[in-house]
Design a protein around this motif. Structure first.
Motif, mmCIF file in Angstrom:
data_model
loop_
_atom_site.group_PDB
_atom_site.id
_atom_site.type_symbol
_atom_site.label_atom_id
_atom_site.label_comp_id
_atom_site.label_asym_id
_atom_site.label_seq_id
_atom_site.Cartn_x
_atom_site.Cartn_y
_atom_site.Cartn_z
ATOM 1 N N ARG A 640 0.825 -1.297 0.205
ATOM 2 C CA ARG A 640 0.073 -0.052 0.073
ATOM 3 C C ARG A 640 0.939 1.227 -0.005
ATOM 4 N N GLY A 641 1.929 1.228 -0.649
ATOM 5 C CA GLY A 641 3.021 1.968 -0.964
ATOM 6 C C GLY A 641 2.753 3.159 -2.014
ATOM 7 N N ARG A 642 3.875 4.190 -2.242
ATOM 8 C CA ARG A 642 3.846 4.785 -3.576
ATOM 9 C C ARG A 642 4.879 4.298 -4.286
ATOM 10 N N LEU A 643 4.476 4.284 -5.703
ATOM 11 C CA LEU A 643 5.399 3.696 -6.782
ATOM 12 C C LEU A 643 5.448 4.972 -7.851
ATOM 13 N N VAL A 644 6.675 5.080 -8.420
ATOM 14 C CA VAL A 644 6.925 5.892 -9.493
ATOM 15 C C VAL A 644 7.607 4.840 -10.408
ATOM 16 N N ILE A 645 6.978 4.853 -11.643
ATOM 17 C CA ILE A 645 7.767 4.074 -12.935
ATOM 18 C C ILE A 645 8.237 5.082 -13.808
ATOM 19 N N SER A 646 9.468 4.863 -13.731
ATOM 20 C CA SER A 646 10.560 5.757 -14.550
ATOM 21 C C SER A 646 10.774 5.237 -15.754
ATOM 22 N N GLY A 647 10.481 5.669 -16.745
ATOM 23 C CA GLY A 647 10.738 5.132 -17.998
ATOM 24 C C GLY A 647 11.682 6.013 -19.013
ATOM 25 N N HIS A 648 12.743 5.474 -19.680
ATOM 26 C CA HIS A 648 13.580 6.277 -20.538
ATOM 27 C C HIS A 648 13.505 5.786 -21.959
ATOM 28 N N SER A 649 13.024 6.830 -23.072
ATOM 29 C CA SER A 649 13.054 6.472 -24.304
ATOM 30 C C SER A 649 12.110 5.143 -24.686
ATOM 31 N N GLN A 650 12.599 3.929 -25.131
ATOM 32 C CA GLN A 650 11.406 3.169 -25.360
ATOM 33 C C GLN A 650 10.706 2.583 -24.100
ATOM 34 N N GLY A 651 11.610 2.581 -22.785
ATOM 35 C CA GLY A 651 11.100 2.218 -21.692
ATOM 36 C C GLY A 651 9.977 3.030 -21.296
ATOM 37 N N SER A 652 9.818 4.225 -21.770
ATOM 38 C CA SER A 652 8.767 5.052 -21.403
ATOM 39 C C SER A 652 7.286 4.577 -22.161
ATOM 40 N N VAL A 653 7.613 4.293 -23.495
ATOM 41 C CA VAL A 653 6.391 3.471 -24.009
ATOM 42 C C VAL A 653 5.953 2.352 -23.222
ATOM 43 N N LEU A 654 6.788 1.436 -22.881
ATOM 44 C CA LEU A 654 6.601 0.418 -22.098
ATOM 45 C C LEU A 654 5.620 0.646 -20.780
ATOM 46 N N ALA A 655 6.354 1.725 -20.345
ATOM 47 C CA ALA A 655 5.739 2.162 -18.751
ATOM 48 C C ALA A 655 4.333 2.814 -19.323
ATOM 49 N N LEU A 673 6.826 8.817 -14.541
ATOM 50 C CA LEU A 673 7.812 9.939 -15.034
ATOM 51 C C LEU A 673 8.504 9.315 -16.411
ATOM 52 N N THR A 674 8.589 10.041 -17.259
ATOM 53 C CA THR A 674 9.002 9.774 -18.489
ATOM 54 C C THR A 674 10.126 10.732 -19.045
ATOM 55 N N TYR A 675 11.187 10.296 -19.819
ATOM 56 C CA TYR A 675 12.189 11.266 -20.076
ATOM 57 C C TYR A 675 12.818 10.512 -21.180
ATOM 58 N N GLY A 676 13.280 11.578 -22.253
ATOM 59 C CA GLY A 676 13.696 11.130 -23.534
ATOM 60 C C GLY A 676 12.598 10.417 -24.299
ATOM 61 N N SER A 677 11.375 10.829 -24.043
ATOM 62 C CA SER A 677 10.296 9.538 -24.559
ATOM 63 C C SER A 677 9.826 10.224 -25.869
ATOM 64 N N PRO A 678 9.527 8.933 -26.666
ATOM 65 C CA PRO A 678 9.168 9.071 -28.173
ATOM 66 C C PRO A 678 7.676 9.104 -28.084
ATOM 67 N N ILE A 679 6.998 8.935 -27.178
ATOM 68 C CA ILE A 679 5.409 8.892 -26.872
ATOM 69 C C ILE A 679 4.498 9.736 -27.745
ATOM 70 N N GLU A 680 4.743 10.984 -28.031
ATOM 71 C CA GLU A 680 4.069 11.790 -28.724
ATOM 72 C C GLU A 680 4.806 12.074 -30.095
ATOM 73 N N ARG A 681 6.291 12.234 -30.021
ATOM 74 C CA ARG A 681 7.269 12.837 -31.402
ATOM 75 C C ARG A 681 7.057 11.712 -32.391
ATOM 76 N N LEU A 682 7.239 10.209 -31.845
ATOM 77 C CA LEU A 682 7.249 9.159 -32.740
ATOM 78 C C LEU A 682 5.866 8.502 -32.679
ATOM 79 N N TYR A 683 5.441 8.052 -31.601
ATOM 80 C CA TYR A 683 4.406 7.103 -31.701
ATOM 81 C C TYR A 683 2.904 7.859 -31.692
#
Length: 804
Positions: A640-655, A673-683
């Protein structure tokens, strides 16, 4: 649809976890966690979650981690580049590309029939690529080797390994039909290998049934499975649940099994038709000892089985509303078996003794290749019409090529298949015909491959010349843009004594990073030129019946030399391309660093499930996304804790895909938390139906908090571009890169330009992670009249101000 109110964070036990997901190319858990001592928490040697050894069991002592969350690393690189054999998937590149075209359709809100038609057309293009690859293997093994070279004493006499097939030996295999029957083993083995690889990867990927968390599926709401998004009710508010959040999206077992059966059958039927085609024609036109009715019955069986395979491909697409465990046993078992039985009958029929039969010229494959190419072009044109109609119904300005990205990529897949087909045939023919040139007649031992393949090879130099001007224009524009950026960069850093070299480097990096946004234009030009030149190649081969070097005889010395140069250069280029693929595969098998580099291609290209082509490399996300969502659900339910899923590049898409899969209780405890993410620019631009504006806004509304970091020097990552009025602010950027312009007391050495890497080295990373964890903390009582949806009120608190 009005924005839904942000869900209040559930009461926390104090435990905090950061789940790190790496990007393309992969990395080790030791590198991700910054500690040589790591322990696997869950998973296996292929993909697993790791912690620092000292952090195992950290949830029992949250007071020891008040300075930051406990870090976990999810390593998935072995799913795409774990062993050398996977580098040979480069040879399956056309299949992977056409599979991408399925997912690139424009967003559609109501046109369900058009959406299903789009998927059907892409599946038909994919089926034609399987037939084309098998036909290429038949062209090499049956036509060039068994029919032409083994049937020509001059060619067979120079190659001892063809002695048992040569007409000089006058042995059992000297008859053409028996040579074809023996050579059919090569393309049949190729089809069997593709079936085996698809079945093996299915066992490792699609057969892993994802866990369910009691979330109702969209079937209960009556929403069609082909829609890009569906609405579900949560806490009285309507939320957007995109297709990637459906229970069955990452479980393509049933469709892959059906398509695998149909494509395997199509491959076997192509081999059977090539083996028995010449024998049937011979039996009809001469006094053959074989009854003509046998060939007629065999051809009828081939046609009937082929129609069934096409019907299987057309009948059913993906089922995503629920986990579909059903397997169509009748299709998956009897269809490939029936095709293999017909192949064995064709081999037996061709091997029937025909003493007067002699092989001359080439096998009648010209019409087959011409029909395939014309059919592919027609399918792509119809696909473009459907895609354009879908785009006009729900236009999104950021969608590439106004919705024509899918047809353009499908055309590219056909072009890659044609290059590989023509390249292999041209190289083998050039090897077998001695000092002559394939198709030119004089000095050649064999007639060579079909004329169309020579025409296709000849247009490649023309295509490269057409691409040269836009490439030069992009280079010039990049240089000019870098010069224009220089004053702004110096003003940004407020440097009193700027260094021209340092400024130029930063400006060049930013200008080069912007080239990513020019890729759609190059793709559109390449696809349009390929379609036009391919049509010209078909017309030229049809009207002249000769290779370009002979078709232009009498047109003048300049035209003749130009045609011969194009033919020879194109033949060399196609052959070189195939050799390059094989060389890269061999190098990657032996060299770990090269294996990782080539694996990046699959990290990007095999994210999507195999919805169009079953022989494409498998979808690693069908393992990675359920892994991540299961870990998040299990950890939040236990602690019952707090979780930040932190994804870089393609990992941000998986996250993001994993967060979409979470049930509501888990999602309220998770920040993204996403960084260097292609979520909008590419996907978002290339796959608008799944990562477009509406799905991303739905993700922003459903996840408790989301932050995205980006740099102007990053060629891959970029902003999410979500309307900030619909919820909390998502984008922060562009971040400074480099952090410091010149040498300072704190930074005596020049700071590097990081571009796409090392986002965690930026101080903003720790600040934003802490702000996300604070938002996930216990809810502070608010005064009347303030709400979580009020961006200017006290609901944001200090966390909201610090992340602005």
């Amino acid at each position: 649809m009005p924005p839904a109110p942000q869900a209040e964070a559930a009461q926390s036990s104090g435990a905090a976890l950061e789940l790190l997901v790496h990007g393309v190319g992969g990395t080790t858990p030791q590198e991700m966690l910054g500690d040589p001592r790591t322990t696997r928490i869950t998973g296996d040697a292929t993909a697993a979650v790791y912690r620092r050894t000292e952090d195992v069991g950290a949830e029992q002592h949250p007071e020891r981690h008040r300075d930051g969350p406990v870090a976990e690393a999810y390593c998935w690189s072995n799913l795409t580049s774990g062993n050398g054999a996977r580098a040979l998937w480069l040879l399956l590149l056309p299949f992977m590309v056409v599979n991408l075209a399925h997912w690139m359709r424009p967003t559609a809100d109501a046109s369900h029939r058009a959406v299903r038609l789009y998927g059907l057309l892409v599946r038909m293009v994919a089926l034609s690529l399987t037939v084309l690859l098998t036909a290429a293997a038949c062209e090499v093994a049956l036509d060039l080797v068994a029919w032409q070279c083994a049937g020509t004493p001059e060619c067979a006499g120079q190659r001892s390994w063809l002695g048992f097939l040569s007409t000089r030996q006058d042995g059992w295999f000297s008859q053409p039909g028996r040579r074809l029957a023996a050579a059919a083993l090569v393309p049949a083995a190729l089809v069997g290998l593709l079936w085996y690889l698809s079945n093996r990867t299915w066992s490792a990927y699609e057969s892993q049934r994802p866990l369910t968390w009691g979330e109702p599926d969209s079937a209960a709401s009556g929403v069609d499975a082909d829609e890009a998004t569906d609405a579900v009710t949560r806490s009285g508010a309507r939320q957007v649940r995109p297709a990637l959040g459906r229970p069955g999206f990452w479980y393509g077992r049933r469709l892959v099994a059906r398509l695998r059966a149909a494509h395997t059958a199509a491959g076997f039927l192509t081999v059977a038709a090539t083996v028995c085609g010449s024998a049937v024609r011979y039996d009809r036109s001469s006094d053959s000892p074989v009854p003509a009715v046998a060939g007629i019955l065999l051809e009828a069986g081939l046609v009937l089985c082929g129609l069934v395979a096409v019907a299987v491909v057309c009948h059913r697409g993906r089922s995503e509303r629920r986990l579909d465990n059903r397997i169509d046993r009748a299709v998956t078992t009897f269809l490939p078996g029936a095709a293999l039985t017909l192949l064995l009958c064709a081999v037996a029929y061709a091997g029937w003794s025909r003493p007067g039969w002699v092989s001359t010229g080439t096998l009648p494959g010209e019409a087959a290749f011409r029909t395939l190419v014309l059919g592919q072009g027609l399918l792509v044109v119809v696909l473009a019409v459907v895609a354009l109609s879908l785009y006009r119904r729900a236009p999104e300005p950021r969608t590439i090529l106004h919705g024509l990205g899918g047809p353009a990529v499908a055309m590219l897949a056909c072009a890659l298949g044609g290059v590989m087909t023509a390249g292999v045939a041209q190289r083998v023919a050039d090897w077998l015909d001695g000092p002559g040139t394939p198709g030119m007649g004089a000095g050649a031992d064999i007639a060579g491959p079909p004329v169309l393949l020579s025409w296709q090879a000849s247009v490649i130099p023309v295509l490269l010349l057409l691409l040269l001007p836009p490439v030069i224009w992009l280079a010039v524009r990049t240089v000019r843009r870098a010069r224009l950026l220089a004053p702004a960069i110096e003003a940004e850093y407020e440097e009193k004594h700027p260094e021209p070299g340092r400024t130029r480097r930063i400006a060049r990096t930013r200008a080069a990073a912007a080239l990513t946004d020019s890729a759609p234009g190059i793709l559109g030009l390449l696809s349009a030129a390929t379609l036009l030149l391919g049509t010209g190649a078909v017309a030229g081969s049809w009207l002249t019946g000769e290779v370009p070097g002979l078709a232009t005889d009498g047109a003048g010395p300049f035209v003749e030399s130009l045609a011969e140069t194009a033919q020879s250069t194109g033949s060399w280029l196609t052959g070189f391309g195939v050799i390059l693929f094989v060389t890269w595969g061999r190098r990657a098998y032996r060299d770990v660093s090269a294996r990782r580099t080539i694996g990046i291609l699959w990290d990007v290209g095999t994210f999507w499930p195999r919805a169009a082509h079953p022989f494409a490399p498998p979808c690693y996300a069908e393992r990675a996304v359920p892994d991540l969502s299961s870990r998040m659900c299990a950890w939040t339910a236990t602690t019952r804790g707090r979780l930040v899923i932190s994804g870089h590049s393609q990992g941000s898409v998986l996250a993001a895909a994993a967060v979409w899969q979470l049930p509501d209780p888990a999602r309220r405890r998770v920040a993204l938390l996403t960084y260097g993410s292609p979520i909008e620019r590419l996907y978002g631009r290339w796959f608008p139906a799944y990562f477009g504006r509406v799905p991303l806004e739905g993700l922003q509304q459903s996840v408790h908090c989301w932050r995205n970091l980006w740099r102007a020097t990053d060629p891959i990552g970029g902003p999410v571009r979500i309307d900030e009025g619909r919820g909390h602010e998502v984008d922060r950027g562009p971040l400074k890169d480099p952090l410091v312009y010149g040498r300072t007391t704190e930074h005596p050495l020049p700071e590097p330009v990081l571009g796409h890497s090392d986002y965690q080295a930026d101080p903003a990373f720790a600040v934003e992670r802490a702000a996300l964890l604070e938002r996930l903390g216990p809810v502070v009582p608010q005064q009347a009249g303030t709400g979580a949806e009020d961006r200017g009120g006290a609901a944001q608190g200090s966390a909201g101000r610090s992340s602005g």
